[in-house]
Design an enzyme around this catalytic site. Structure first.
Site, PDB file in Angstrom:
ATOM      1  N   ASN A  90      51.407   2.785  35.478  1.00  0.00           N
ATOM      2  CA  ASN A  90      50.691   3.622  36.867  1.00  0.00           C
ATOM      3  C   ASN A  90      49.070   4.203  36.403  1.00  0.00           C
ATOM      4  O   ASN A  90      49.692   5.059  35.743  1.00  0.00           O
ATOM      5  CB  ASN A  90      51.423   4.696  37.579  1.00  0.00           C
ATOM      6  CG  ASN A  90      53.226   3.352  38.328  1.00  0.00           C
ATOM      7  OD1 ASN A  90      53.023   2.585  37.441  1.00  0.00           O
ATOM      8  ND2 ASN A  90      52.524   2.983  39.180  1.00  0.00           N
ATOM      9  N   HIS A 117      46.224  -0.782  41.224  1.00  0.00           N
ATOM     10  CA  HIS A 117      45.700  -0.672  39.946  1.00  0.00           C
ATOM     11  C   HIS A 117      44.159  -0.939  39.388  1.00  0.00           C
ATOM     12  O   HIS A 117      44.515  -0.936  38.892  1.00  0.00           O
ATOM     13  CB  HIS A 117      46.495  -0.612  39.197  1.00  0.00           C
ATOM     14  CG  HIS A 117      47.867   0.474  39.744  1.00  0.00           C
ATOM     15  ND1 HIS A 117      49.011   0.219  39.482  1.00  0.00           N
ATOM     16  CD2 HIS A 117      48.257   0.968  40.916  1.00  0.00           C
ATOM     17  CE1 HIS A 117      49.689   0.791  40.025  1.00  0.00           C
ATOM     18  NE2 HIS A 117      49.674   1.378  40.699  1.00  0.00           N
TER      19      HIS A 117
END
Length: 621
Positions: free
Chosen positions: A596, A553
């Site tokens: 996320n 990420h």
């Protein structure tokens, strides 16, 4: 497999050029094609995962019959939808490993002392440099597990499908917020994000109800809420938002990916006529009108190489394309988007570079020189990463009695499932049906506990369970923290080292602040406290910090925001000083975040697409 889109035409400029075919690039393509714009999308990798759907107007169009006769193949399908992986999720681990390519592997300090002295070996002066091996990478400031996926759909072909919203504190001026500001006005900012999140959830298909009839999901979710309620501690456990839907056979779920977003661009003949997808095509660079920093500029064309003709005949002139468009989008992932833009600072041979250091680069000795990017001074700066803790537990034996006799009301379906399983398999020591869906539980980011929690069972590039363990009683814990953006944390690109696709080698320079480190320790303590409330650690999967970058990420590489001095682009993702260049993906997010990021990145793509449509849109029949 042949992709039935409109063939590439060099004689007519496109309205929109898009580099990258993941869910973000696909969102740009969908919205722009829906607005009657002609789109050319290029993807460096192949199309290697497909579903199929009926053509629009077919009487069977409402049905989803995969690979039925006469149906249209759609690329970018989630590979976890294969039946074999739905039956055994741990087998999917190797699929993920095979899809990922590590970005930067330090080599300068790697001496293989036991190597046969007569064979080829590296040295301090000449270390190995192929396939991501990077002599310029300091291992102490590397994101060692940061990786990329090349192929239609990108990481959406193997992602978890988790799509939470980012946290926004009640105080608009609070010291930290996950959700970036798109407006200086609190009410307007909230309104913009509410609208964008609603659209993004519709595009990717987010749901929180697909595991409502899972015994394990309800067991974990309800048990934790009961435990913390009895302890008088406020922690809210809730279903993890996921981009998926349960199929007619409730044992199976369809995980959403890029194919869902691109579907109508293949099944609708009118839209298909406005869409071209070129696979195995590398966007090498964008060529600009000029190379004078600080002045208004625009992209002239995209320089693209078709890797297949080149592979068959190196130097084949047919392998190189100049693609002209009215607007350009680079959405190749946080690393590759910055990579294309950095490489774009090296102009064609007949153009003189006007900025100092453009010939030799900067950042150390000649061997380790990096590409300067004065046209985009903040490119690669302020990068953020997610420190991550992980463990697996085996459920307490006492919980098997809870499975047999759930204490919560309204669970007749649960009792019926258990009764059928026990009757069919009386010798099974576990009363949970073999095909019971996995738990998918989360704890949202809060100011008191500033991390994102996933309590579930899923496949990653790590965490596979030994074959002699029954996975029905295994629960995974993944806690994701955040790091504050710092200018010194950066991603740079080497002048003299190349990656496997002959693009500039990425190099990371990343360290955590003292606050980041302290927060990560608190997060680990929290994970251990929570995990041990319902089970004990699985040997080999005790609590551990994961290699930096493993969350995949990475963000901030092409950060966009309100402050023009600290960003690459504005809140519409238009690059500063360029009137026709946009960026997309997790790299645009300027804040530190723990959740996320895909849903939020889709929001940015929606906002940027609307800007493109407003500026470059035109009516088409």
């Amino acid at each position: 497999m042949f992709l039935d889109t409109t063939p590439f035409r060099a004689d007519e400029p496109y309205d929109v050029f898009i580099a990258g075919s993941g869910p973000i690039g696909a969102t740009f393509a969908k919205l722009c094609v829906d607005a009657n714009l002609r789109v050319c999308m290029v993807e460096i990798g192949a199309a290697d995962s497909f579903t199929s759907k009926p053509m629009k107007g077919d009487p069977n169009a409402p049905r989803s019959v995969q690979f039925g006769p006469g149906q249209v193949p759609i690329p970018g399908y989630h590979k976890k939808n294969e039946i074999e992986y739905q039956k055994d999720i741990d087998r999917f681990v190797n699929v993920i490993k095979g899809a990922l390519s590590t970005c930067s592997i330090p080599t300068s300090n790697n001496h293989i002392a036991t190597l046969d002295p007569s064979v080829v070996s590296n040295s301090l002066d000449k270390p190995f440099i192929s396939l991501g091996k990077n002599p310029a990478q300091n291992p102490f400031v590397n994101l060692g597990a940061e990786a990329v996926t090349r192929g239609v759909g990108g990481m959406s072909t193997h992602w978890t499908c988790a799509t939470p919203e980012f946290f926004a504190p009640a105080d608009f001026n609070a010291p930290h917020r996950e959700r970036p500001k798109l407006s200086t006005d609190a009410a307007e900012d909230a309104r913009i994000w509410k609208d964008l999140y609603a659209q993004a959830k519709e595009i990717i298909g987010t749901s929180t109800t697909e595991f409502d009839h899972s015994i394990r999901h309800n067991l974990v979710l309800r048990k934790y809420n009961d435990i913390f309620q009895k302890e008088n501690v406020i922690r809210e456990f809730s279903p993890l938002p996921l981009a998926c839907h349960r199929l007619t056979d409730p044992d199976y779920v369809e995980w959403h990916a890029t194919d869902r977003i691109l579907e109508e661009l293949f099944t609708d003949p009118v839209k298909r006529g406005r869409f071209t997808l070129l696979t195995n095509h590398r966007c090498t660079k964008l060529v600009f009108k000029h190379y004078r920093p600080g002045e208004e500029n625009e992209v002239d064309y995209a320089l693209v190489e078709d890797l297949l003709p080149h592979m068959q005949n190196p130097g084949n002139p047919a392998s190189v394309k100049k693609i002209y468009a009215r607007s350009y989008v680079v959405a190749c992932g946080a690393v590759a988007t910055a990579q294309v833009l950095a490489n774009s600072h090296i102009p064609p041979d007949d153009v003189v570079i006007p900025f100092p250091g453009g010939e030799k680069g900067s950042g150390g000795g000649e061997r380790d020189a990096t590409i300067p990017t004065p046209l985009m001074p903040m490119l690669g700066k302020y990068i953020t990463e997610q420190p991550m803790t992980f463990c697996q537990v085996v459920l307490d034996s006492s919980l098997m009695e809870v499975v047999r006799n759930p204490p919560w009301p309204g669970l007749d379906w649960w009792k019926e499932k258990v009764a059928r399983h026990v009757e069919a398999f009386p010798n099974d020591p576990i009363p949970i049906p073999f095909r019971d869906p996995e738990p998918q539980v989360t704890i949202k980011f809060t100011e008191e506990h500033p991390w994102h929690v996933q309590i579930h069972r899923d496949a990653f590039s790590y965490g596979a369970v030994a074959e002699n363990m029954d996975t029905r009683v295994i629960v995974d814990y993944r806690f994701f923290g955040y790091t504050e953006p710092q200018e010194a944390n950066e991603l740079v690109f080497q002048q003299h080292y190349r990656d496997a696709y002959d693009m500039p080698q990425p190099t990371f320079k990343f360290t955590m602040s003292q606050d980041d480190r302290a927060r990560a320790r608190r997060m680990m303590d929290d994970m251990c406290n929570i995990a041990l409330k319902i089970g004990g650690y699985l040997p080999g999967s005790e609590p551990q910090f994961m290699t930096p970058g493993l969350a995949l990420h990475l963000a901030g590489t092409t950060r966009c925001g309100l402050d023009t001095q600290k960003t690459v682009g504005n809140t519409h993702c238009k690059v500063h000083n360029f009137n026709n260049l946009y960026v997309g993906g997790n790299g645009v997010i300027e804040t530190g975040f723990a959740a996320n990021p895909t849903l939020t990145s889709i929001c940015y793509a929606i906002r940027a697409s609307n800007d493109i449509i407003a500026k470059f849109g035109r009516h088409r029949g």
